[in-house]
Design a protein around this motif. Structure first.
Motif, mmCIF file in Angstrom:
data_model
loop_
_atom_site.group_PDB
_atom_site.id
_atom_site.type_symbol
_atom_site.label_atom_id
_atom_site.label_comp_id
_atom_site.label_asym_id
_atom_site.label_seq_id
_atom_site.Cartn_x
_atom_site.Cartn_y
_atom_site.Cartn_z
ATOM 1 N N LEU A 97 0.959 -1.232 0.073
ATOM 2 C CA LEU A 97 0.240 -0.072 -0.037
ATOM 3 C C LEU A 97 0.982 1.289 -0.001
ATOM 4 O O LEU A 97 0.393 2.222 -0.597
ATOM 5 C CB LEU A 97 -1.004 0.145 1.268
ATOM 6 N N MET A 98 1.923 1.408 0.683
ATOM 7 C CA MET A 98 2.930 2.538 0.828
ATOM 8 C C MET A 98 3.496 2.679 -0.656
ATOM 9 O O MET A 98 3.675 3.990 -1.052
ATOM 10 C CB MET A 98 3.877 2.403 1.966
ATOM 11 N N THR A 99 3.942 1.611 -1.438
ATOM 12 C CA THR A 99 4.358 1.715 -2.694
ATOM 13 C C THR A 99 3.303 2.408 -3.535
ATOM 14 O O THR A 99 3.738 2.911 -4.475
ATOM 15 C CB THR A 99 4.718 0.317 -3.416
ATOM 16 N N HIS A 100 2.010 2.360 -3.511
ATOM 17 C CA HIS A 100 1.065 2.725 -4.236
ATOM 18 C C HIS A 100 0.063 4.032 -3.691
ATOM 19 O O HIS A 100 -0.851 4.169 -4.307
ATOM 20 C CB HIS A 100 0.113 1.748 -4.833
ATOM 21 N N ARG A 101 0.683 4.618 -2.724
ATOM 22 C CA ARG A 101 -0.036 5.606 -2.197
ATOM 23 C C ARG A 101 -0.064 6.999 -3.140
ATOM 24 O O ARG A 101 0.656 7.198 -4.307
ATOM 25 C CB ARG A 101 0.765 6.535 -0.928
ATOM 26 N N ALA A 102 -0.991 7.726 -3.292
ATOM 27 C CA ALA A 102 -1.469 8.880 -3.989
ATOM 28 C C ALA A 102 -0.317 9.933 -3.888
ATOM 29 O O ALA A 102 -0.119 10.720 -4.710
ATOM 30 C CB ALA A 102 -2.686 9.407 -4.013
ATOM 31 N N GLY A 103 -0.011 10.160 -2.686
ATOM 32 C CA GLY A 103 1.002 11.148 -2.235
ATOM 33 C C GLY A 103 0.163 12.710 -2.183
ATOM 34 O O GLY A 103 0.762 13.532 -2.415
ATOM 35 N N CYS A 104 -0.871 12.541 -1.783
ATOM 36 C CA CYS A 104 -1.664 13.914 -1.789
ATOM 37 C C CYS A 104 -1.883 14.317 -0.486
ATOM 38 O O CYS A 104 -2.133 15.505 -0.210
ATOM 39 C CB CYS A 104 -2.855 13.705 -2.681
ATOM 40 N N SER A 105 -1.849 13.571 0.468
ATOM 41 C CA SER A 105 -2.057 13.724 1.848
ATOM 42 C C SER A 105 -1.331 13.047 2.988
ATOM 43 O O SER A 105 -1.123 11.872 2.809
ATOM 44 C CB SER A 105 -3.563 13.475 2.122
ATOM 45 N N PRO A 106 -0.936 13.628 3.863
ATOM 46 C CA PRO A 106 -0.262 12.760 5.113
ATOM 47 C C PRO A 106 -0.899 11.829 5.798
ATOM 48 O O PRO A 106 -0.548 10.794 6.203
ATOM 49 C CB PRO A 106 0.276 14.078 6.103
ATOM 50 N N SER A 107 -2.390 11.935 5.521
ATOM 51 C CA SER A 107 -3.442 10.905 6.126
ATOM 52 C C SER A 107 -3.112 9.564 5.487
ATOM 53 O O SER A 107 -3.521 8.518 5.838
ATOM 54 C CB SER A 107 -4.637 11.351 6.296
ATOM 55 N N GLU A 108 -2.544 9.494 4.252
ATOM 56 C CA GLU A 108 -2.542 8.242 3.506
ATOM 57 C C GLU A 108 -1.645 7.407 4.173
ATOM 58 O O GLU A 108 -1.941 5.911 4.150
ATOM 59 C CB GLU A 108 -1.832 8.457 2.189
ATOM 60 N N THR A 109 -0.460 7.698 4.970
ATOM 61 C CA THR A 109 0.263 6.793 5.747
ATOM 62 C C THR A 109 -0.534 6.056 6.716
ATOM 63 O O THR A 109 -0.432 4.837 6.932
ATOM 64 C CB THR A 109 1.442 7.484 6.325
ATOM 65 N N TRP A 110 -1.283 6.907 7.508
ATOM 66 C CA TRP A 110 -2.209 6.344 8.556
ATOM 67 C C TRP A 110 -3.312 5.314 7.839
ATOM 68 O O TRP A 110 -3.539 4.217 8.427
ATOM 69 C CB TRP A 110 -3.195 7.214 9.367
ATOM 70 N N MET A 111 -3.791 5.705 6.803
ATOM 71 C CA MET A 111 -4.772 4.782 6.082
ATOM 72 C C MET A 111 -4.017 3.613 5.568
ATOM 73 O O MET A 111 -4.769 2.344 5.883
ATOM 74 C CB MET A 111 -5.262 5.596 4.730
ATOM 75 N N VAL A 112 -2.987 3.536 5.213
ATOM 76 C CA VAL A 112 -2.229 2.211 4.772
ATOM 77 C C VAL A 112 -2.093 1.427 5.915
ATOM 78 O O VAL A 112 -2.482 0.250 5.950
ATOM 79 C CB VAL A 112 -0.609 2.607 4.496
ATOM 80 N N ARG A 113 -1.966 1.768 7.159
ATOM 81 C CA ARG A 113 -1.751 0.934 8.268
ATOM 82 C C ARG A 113 -3.207 0.437 8.902
ATOM 83 O O ARG A 113 -3.344 -0.693 9.295
ATOM 84 C CB ARG A 113 -0.964 1.647 9.619
ATOM 85 N N VAL A 114 -4.027 1.317 8.705
ATOM 86 C CA VAL A 114 -5.480 0.881 9.253
ATOM 87 C C VAL A 114 -5.903 -0.072 8.071
ATOM 88 O O VAL A 114 -6.544 -1.339 8.720
ATOM 89 C CB VAL A 114 -6.318 2.070 9.198
ATOM 90 N N VAL A 115 -5.869 0.135 6.683
ATOM 91 C CA VAL A 115 -6.390 -0.770 5.882
ATOM 92 C C VAL A 115 -5.551 -2.466 5.742
ATOM 93 O O VAL A 115 -6.071 -3.318 6.057
ATOM 94 C CB VAL A 115 -6.241 -0.334 4.385
#
Length: 194
Positions: A97-115
């Protein structure tokens, strides 16, 4: 609807409204508010702090819902921890998931771990995350992981799709199944794909 179901629905609605009134305007506000409200009412299958460490959960709350106490989940959120024997599997999902983040928001890193944490539970991913329907999960995936989401051209169930991506990245085309053994749709997800 039973009295218990009505009470749970009211609790979810109350917490959700409390969060959304303070939402910061980030694209992930609604998804996190759904997860937190469901978790606060005892629903979903996410571990303590949505699968984040407590410090990251506090940062998530400050970013998405400024002014709302992280204690919205309860003073200690005594939920069960992540399954120790599946931490390596979770790390593989996090890396994907980290490899494929959109890179638009810092919350994507939290979303990666939650998903990734939600993938370790045993029902549909949207349900395990505490989202209210599959469309919310599809929106979340498209917003946070657009390149990865675009690969799901067959509208495969998201948990199955993520595990298939892991296997293909390792060159394995007969893939292990995610933890879906108790799901009522098991035969549908793992049956023939005619």
């Amino acid at each position: 609807m039973s009295t218990l179901a009505r009470d749970l629905t009211r609790e979810v609605d109350h917490v959700f409204a409390r969060l959304m009134v303070r939402a910061a305007g980030d694209g992930n506000d609604r998804a996190f508010a759904s997860m937190i409200a469901t978790r606060a009412a005892g629903g979903g299958a996410l571990p303590a702090w949505l699968g984040l460490d407590q410090a990251d959960f506090k940062r998530l709350m400050a970013h998405h819902f400024p002014g709302v106490s992280p204690d919205v989940l309860g003073p200690s959120d005594g939920a069960s921890p992540l399954l120790g024997n599946r931490l390596e599997e979770r790390e593989e999902l996090i890396e994907l998931l980290m490899t494929h983040r959109a890179g638009c928001s810092p919350s994507e890193t939290w979303m990666v771990r939650v998903v990734a944490s939600g993938c370790l539970a045993s029902d549909h991913l949207w349900h395990d995350l505490g989202l209210w329907n599959r469309a919310e999960l599809t929106d979340l995936m498209r917003r946070n992981f657009p390149e990865l989401a675009a690969r799901n051209v067959q509208d495969m169930k998201w948990k199955r799709f993520l595990y298939k991506q892991l296997c293909e990245s390792e060159g394995i085309y007969v893939c292990r199944a995610p933890s879906c053994g108790v799901c009522v749709d098991y035969a549908y997800c793992f049956g023939p794909e005619d």
